[in-house]
Design a protein around this motif. Structure first.
Motif, PDB file in Angstrom:
ATOM      1  N   LYS A 188     -12.628   1.074   6.307  1.00  6.14           N
ATOM      2  CA  LYS A 188     -11.199   0.983   6.597  1.00  6.14           C
ATOM      3  C   LYS A 188     -10.841   1.916   7.756  1.00  6.14           C
ATOM      4  O   LYS A 188     -10.149   2.924   7.572  1.00  6.14           O
ATOM      5  CB  LYS A 188     -10.392   1.336   5.346  1.00  6.14           C
ATOM      6  CG  LYS A 188      -9.115   0.536   5.169  1.00  6.14           C
ATOM      7  CD  LYS A 188      -8.483   0.805   3.828  1.00  6.14           C
ATOM      8  CE  LYS A 188      -7.925   2.206   3.746  1.00  6.14           C
ATOM      9  NZ  LYS A 188      -6.919   2.518   4.760  1.00  6.14           N
ATOM     10  N   SER A 223      -6.075  -1.177   9.718  1.00 15.04           N
ATOM     11  CA  SER A 223      -4.620  -1.140   9.632  1.00 15.04           C
ATOM     12  C   SER A 223      -3.987  -1.012  11.013  1.00 15.04           C
ATOM     13  O   SER A 223      -4.455  -0.251  11.861  1.00 15.04           O
ATOM     14  CB  SER A 223      -4.180   0.038   8.754  1.00 15.04           C
ATOM     15  OG  SER A 223      -2.767   0.156   8.768  1.00 15.04           O
ATOM     16  N   ALA A 229      -2.384  -5.759   9.889  1.00 10.75           N
ATOM     17  CA  ALA A 229      -3.785  -5.342   9.902  1.00 10.75           C
ATOM     18  C   ALA A 229      -4.653  -6.467  10.454  1.00 10.75           C
ATOM     19  O   ALA A 229      -4.209  -7.616  10.601  1.00 10.75           O
ATOM     20  CB  ALA A 229      -4.249  -4.977   8.489  1.00 10.75           C
TER      21      ALA A 229
END
Length: 315
Positions: A188, A223, A229
């Motif tokens: 992420k 993101s 995103a």
């Protein structure tokens, strides 16, 4: 079989949030209210996952009176925990929210004895097979080598347990670069971290996500803040469009997203649907004053308002 989540936070904290209407530096400020909670990125993941109904356990390293307070706080919120106890004290992290701005004071944490590194690896190796999914979140404690997350990934990989990794900076770069034999299921990163990993000269983020240096990682959730995103699913990239909101406290929204993603996987949803749950949980957290908390009505509402469209694929 019940789906069980394990969240790893090697450098947890006690989070203290002060909402102060007209915050100014160099003056005495009085907080009329405060919010204290067990904190650290993985613990935020666990709290939101628990609110979404997932059986979850926190692990990591705690120490001292602050470590005791942290575990008592988890007990009060009925979140299971199984920590390694260190002589080094757990840290404090302070956030001040004022008129849409946020100021954070984050302790780096105490230097951990070298024996704690070995003890936690042994502990993780013992418990990881009891879970269906692991999330590893946040920074490494002082004194830990930058390959430590690789060691955790190797242990999980050997027992066929998937791992979602949410760290940053050089540790993320190193772990992605050296994990081809034990890749995380998901990372992420932000846009700057993707550029650092790939050394790509493309200005198109979707193309950067398809870079060969990331090919061993099946899923990437990047993101874009209020702009949603990007989600890379193997050889394809999707844009995730989200409704507009006015954030109250964005702290913990990225962690909440990881909890939402885990929730989707627990329901055997597609990765596109899991990404919708991820974004919905992050947005729902941003509307709350407390860090790592979601209102289920908001979560369900946002889940139905998010649009995912394919924007790129490998040629």
């Amino acid at each position: 079989m019940t789906f069980k989540l394990l969240t790893v936070t090697l450098n947890p904290a006690i989070d203290i949030n002060y909402p102060i209407k007209d915050f100014e530096i160099n003056t005495v400020q009085r907080a009329t209210e405060d919010f204290k909670s067990a904190g650290g990125k993985g613990i935020n993941v666990a709290r939101v996952a628990s609110e979404l109904g997932l059986p979850v356990t926190c692990t990591g390293i705690i120490g001292g009176k602050f470590g005791e307070w942290l575990t008592h706080n988890l007990d009060e919120t009925h979140i299971k925990h199984d920590f390694t106890v260190s002589p080094a004290s757990t840290r404090l992290c302070i956030a001040i929210n004022s008129e849409g701005s946020q100021t954070e004071i984050l302790e780096s944490g105490a230097l951990q004895p070298e024996e704690i590194q070995t003890r936690f690896l042994e502990h993780f190796n013992t418990i990881v097979s009891n879970y269906n999914l692991v999330t590893i979140s946040g920074s490494l404690p002082k004194g830990f080598p930058e390959d430590y997350y690789i060691k955790l990934l190797e242990i999980a990989h050997a027992q066929d347990i998937p791992v979602c990794l949410d760290t940053s900076g050089q540790v993320l770069n190193y772990t992605v670069t050296h994990s081809k034999h034990c890749p995380p299921l998901l990372i992420k990163p932000n846009d700057e971290e993707i550029k650092a990993i790939t050394s790509s000269d493309s200005i198109n983020l979707a193309n950067q996500l398809l870079d060969d240096s990331l090919a061993h990682i099946p899923y990437i959730l990047l993101s874009l803040g209020k702009n949603g995103a990007l989600l890379r699913i193997k050889e394809e990239v999707y844009n995730i469009d989200i409704p507009k909101i006015v954030a109250v406290n964005p702290v913990g929204s990225g962690d909440s997203s990881l909890a939402g993603f885990s929730y989707g996987l627990s329901k055997n949803e597609s990765f596109e649907s899991a990404a919708k749950f991820a974004m919905a949980a992050g947005m729902a957290n941003a509307l709350e004053a407390r860090t790592g908390h979601v209102d289920l009505d908001n979560f369900n509402k946002f889940s139905n308002q998010i649009i995912i469209e394919k924007v790129a694929k490998t040629s």
